[in-house]
Design a protein around this motif. Sequence first.
Motif, mmCIF file in Angstrom:
data_model
loop_
_atom_site.group_PDB
_atom_site.id
_atom_site.type_symbol
_atom_site.label_atom_id
_atom_site.label_comp_id
_atom_site.label_asym_id
_atom_site.label_seq_id
_atom_site.Cartn_x
_atom_site.Cartn_y
_atom_site.Cartn_z
ATOM 1 N N ASP A 184 36.667 45.419 42.201
ATOM 2 C CA ASP A 184 37.579 44.439 41.601
ATOM 3 C C ASP A 184 37.528 43.067 42.273
ATOM 4 O OD1 ASP A 184 39.044 45.043 43.896
ATOM 5 O OD2 ASP A 184 40.894 45.576 42.829
ATOM 6 N N PHE A 185 36.495 42.839 43.068
ATOM 7 C CA PHE A 185 36.327 41.533 43.709
ATOM 8 C C PHE A 185 36.153 40.469 42.627
ATOM 9 C CE2 PHE A 185 33.536 38.536 46.252
ATOM 10 C CZ PHE A 185 34.492 38.214 47.209
ATOM 11 N N LEU A 186 36.898 39.390 42.747
ATOM 12 C CA LEU A 186 36.839 38.264 41.800
ATOM 13 C C LEU A 186 37.440 38.577 40.423
ATOM 14 C CD1 LEU A 186 33.245 36.806 42.574
ATOM 15 C CD2 LEU A 186 35.431 36.139 43.598
ATOM 16 N N CYS A 187 38.195 39.688 40.320
ATOM 17 C CA CYS A 187 38.861 39.958 39.026
ATOM 18 C C CYS A 187 40.191 39.233 38.948
ATOM 19 C CB CYS A 187 39.066 41.456 38.815
ATOM 20 S SG CYS A 187 40.579 42.139 39.527
ATOM 21 N N ARG A 188 40.661 38.712 40.122
ATOM 22 C CA ARG A 188 41.965 38.038 40.205
ATOM 23 C C ARG A 188 42.002 37.293 41.535
ATOM 24 N NH1 ARG A 188 45.197 43.756 41.291
ATOM 25 N NH2 ARG A 188 44.067 44.271 43.188
ATOM 26 N N PRO A 189 42.970 36.395 41.706
ATOM 27 C CA PRO A 189 43.099 35.724 43.008
ATOM 28 C C PRO A 189 43.492 36.741 44.081
ATOM 29 C CG PRO A 189 44.428 34.641 41.297
ATOM 30 C CD PRO A 189 43.979 35.942 40.728
ATOM 31 N N LEU A 190 43.169 36.448 45.328
ATOM 32 C CA LEU A 190 43.557 37.325 46.440
ATOM 33 C C LEU A 190 44.161 36.471 47.548
ATOM 34 C CD1 LEU A 190 40.623 39.783 47.328
ATOM 35 C CD2 LEU A 190 42.784 40.319 46.200
ATOM 36 N N CYS A 201 30.478 45.333 47.404
ATOM 37 C CA CYS A 201 29.107 45.328 46.914
ATOM 38 C C CYS A 201 29.172 44.593 45.572
ATOM 39 C CB CYS A 201 28.552 46.743 46.751
ATOM 40 S SG CYS A 201 29.472 47.831 45.658
ATOM 41 N N ALA A 202 28.075 43.914 45.212
ATOM 42 C CA ALA A 202 28.172 43.011 44.065
ATOM 43 C C ALA A 202 28.019 43.695 42.709
ATOM 44 C CB ALA A 202 27.127 41.909 44.193
ATOM 45 N N GLN A 203 27.404 44.875 42.698
ATOM 46 C CA GLN A 203 26.886 45.388 41.414
ATOM 47 C C GLN A 203 27.934 45.927 40.445
ATOM 48 O OE1 GLN A 203 26.374 46.838 44.362
ATOM 49 N NE2 GLN A 203 26.390 49.060 44.263
ATOM 50 N N LYS A 204 29.220 45.822 40.789
ATOM 51 C CA LYS A 204 30.253 46.224 39.845
ATOM 52 C C LYS A 204 30.744 44.968 39.108
ATOM 53 C CE LYS A 204 29.743 50.241 41.737
ATOM 54 N NZ LYS A 204 30.582 50.817 42.752
ATOM 55 N N ASN A 205 31.405 44.107 39.879
ATOM 56 C CA ASN A 205 32.079 43.002 39.200
ATOM 57 C C ASN A 205 31.539 41.621 39.562
ATOM 58 O OD1 ASN A 205 34.097 42.258 37.357
ATOM 59 N ND2 ASN A 205 35.461 41.637 39.010
ATOM 60 N N MET A 272 40.824 34.344 34.807
ATOM 61 C CA MET A 272 40.086 35.621 34.706
ATOM 62 C C MET A 272 41.057 36.785 34.724
ATOM 63 S SD MET A 272 36.863 36.597 34.442
ATOM 64 C CE MET A 272 37.431 37.696 33.149
ATOM 65 N N GLU A 273 42.054 36.712 35.601
ATOM 66 C CA GLU A 273 43.028 37.809 35.680
ATOM 67 C C GLU A 273 43.776 37.972 34.354
ATOM 68 O OE1 GLU A 273 46.037 37.555 38.750
ATOM 69 O OE2 GLU A 273 46.830 39.539 38.192
ATOM 70 N N LYS A 274 44.145 36.848 33.767
ATOM 71 C CA LYS A 274 44.881 36.906 32.497
ATOM 72 C C LYS A 274 44.031 37.635 31.445
ATOM 73 C CE LYS A 274 47.442 33.872 29.348
ATOM 74 N NZ LYS A 274 46.616 33.878 28.124
ATOM 75 N N GLN A 275 42.768 37.249 31.362
ATOM 76 C CA GLN A 275 41.864 37.925 30.407
ATOM 77 C C GLN A 275 41.741 39.417 30.729
ATOM 78 O OE1 GLN A 275 37.974 36.346 29.652
ATOM 79 N NE2 GLN A 275 38.641 34.216 29.670
ATOM 80 N N ASN A 276 41.591 39.728 32.020
ATOM 81 C CA ASN A 276 41.404 41.139 32.396
ATOM 82 C C ASN A 276 42.640 41.971 32.069
ATOM 83 O OD1 ASN A 276 38.743 40.960 33.315
ATOM 84 N ND2 ASN A 276 39.379 40.283 35.358
ATOM 85 N N ARG A 277 43.833 41.390 32.323
ATOM 86 C CA ARG A 277 45.070 42.116 31.995
ATOM 87 C C ARG A 277 45.149 42.399 30.503
ATOM 88 N NH1 ARG A 277 47.993 43.335 35.893
ATOM 89 N NH2 ARG A 277 47.913 42.013 37.741
ATOM 90 N N GLU A 278 44.836 41.370 29.723
ATOM 91 C CA GLU A 278 44.919 41.551 28.274
ATOM 92 C C GLU A 278 43.900 42.580 27.783
ATOM 93 O OE1 GLU A 278 46.455 36.981 27.434
ATOM 94 O OE2 GLU A 278 44.521 37.614 26.626
ATOM 95 N N LYS A 279 42.689 42.495 28.309
ATOM 96 C CA LYS A 279 41.652 43.445 27.874
ATOM 97 C C LYS A 279 42.070 44.875 28.200
ATOM 98 C CE LYS A 279 38.176 41.467 30.124
ATOM 99 N NZ LYS A 279 36.840 41.400 30.750
ATOM 100 N N SER A 280 42.527 45.117 29.438
ATOM 101 C CA SER A 280 42.858 46.498 29.800
ATOM 102 C C SER A 280 44.075 46.975 29.009
ATOM 103 C CB SER A 280 43.081 46.640 31.306
ATOM 104 O OG SER A 280 44.090 45.780 31.756
#
Length: 370
Positions: A184-190, A201-205, A272-280
């Motif tokens: 979930d790296f870079l899926c939302r602010p931290l 590791c990069a290969q997920k997100n 990005m987080e807003k989009q991810n929340r809506e998608k899920s």
Amino acid sequence: MSATATAQRVFNFSAGPAALPLPVLQQVQEELLCLPGAGASVLEISHRGKVFVDIIESAESTIRSLLGISDDYAVLFLQGGAALQFSMIPANLLRGTDKTAQYLLTGSWGKKAFAEARKEGKIEAAYDAKDSNYDHVPSASDYTVRDDAAYLYYCSNETIQGVQYDAEPPCPASVPLVSDASSDFLCRPLPIDKYGIVYACAQKNAGPAGVTVVVIRRDLLDRGSENLPGYLNYNNHAAAGSMWNTPPTFAVYVLGKVARWLADDIGGLDAMEKQNREKSQLLYDVIDAHSDFYKGHARAGSRSMMNVTFTLPSDELQSKFLASAADHDLSSLKGHRSVGGIRASIYNAMPREGVESLAGFMKDFASKNG
Ligand SMILES: *Cc1c(COP(=O)(O)O)cnc(C)c1O
């Protein structure tokens, strides 16, 4: 990319290596034979030359600005995947001390990290969700952290179970908080200041396989003994700007482009987080509306924005679901063998229309087979 190749692309729900943003792939394709200004492919140039140094520095500065990472932290680009971090973290922060490293276990990846840490020193599961088959994250009152713990380790998103923290688990200021944010790296602010180490590791997100990003507070860099194998010592990588040995050049190059895409095309991590929340939410809404047919694995409150996991009433229906989804260009939905069922990995690069298409398919499938 040729029109045919683009048209043949399906909605790819792979858990990892996973979908990359199409504009990034297109740029990589355009530049592959000859990187502007280099006279050669990015695959063919020295990591010490100016062209690549600019690439790695720009990848770092884009990631720093996306996450607001201050100079109190080093950003490293390493090899060995997340799995090497399972060992590198305790090798640097635990080996040779009398301290105990504490782990919050909420799924498969945390358990693997815990098993590797055992080889390095004293460890303890401060929380283990195994009795409920890893379907939730703990709340603050569920565990205690020792004031002198070597570190508190957790996995912010358990990729296999689809269980995600919505905020950092509370941790005393004296104890470095360490997070495996691989999926979930870079899926939302931290809030980076809360962490000792965040790695992914990069290969997920975040990019292709081959590079692992480690964000580490500088005061932790020299905890590793000089006797550690050189590659395992964080200090070496920080001192050399991730050039202690040859970095994974191509993977860093693509990661940098993904970060630029997040900044320029998406508009940063809040967007990005807003989009991810809506998608899920689109998928969880279908699961909840058909709760006699689809059973979500994660409890409400621990549901992942990145990996949506659920089962169907029977193995036969599951196989039918997967085959029929593939006919609708919805691919790689099979859940991990340890959990079974279906897993829809909907990382940053999954467009909303892919999730809408899956949600529509799920409704349809439930009403025809329920
Ligand atoms: C995929 C994954 C890993 C393992 O990554 P490797 O690069 O294969 O070592 C570790 N943690 C999480 C959360 C993951 O999703």
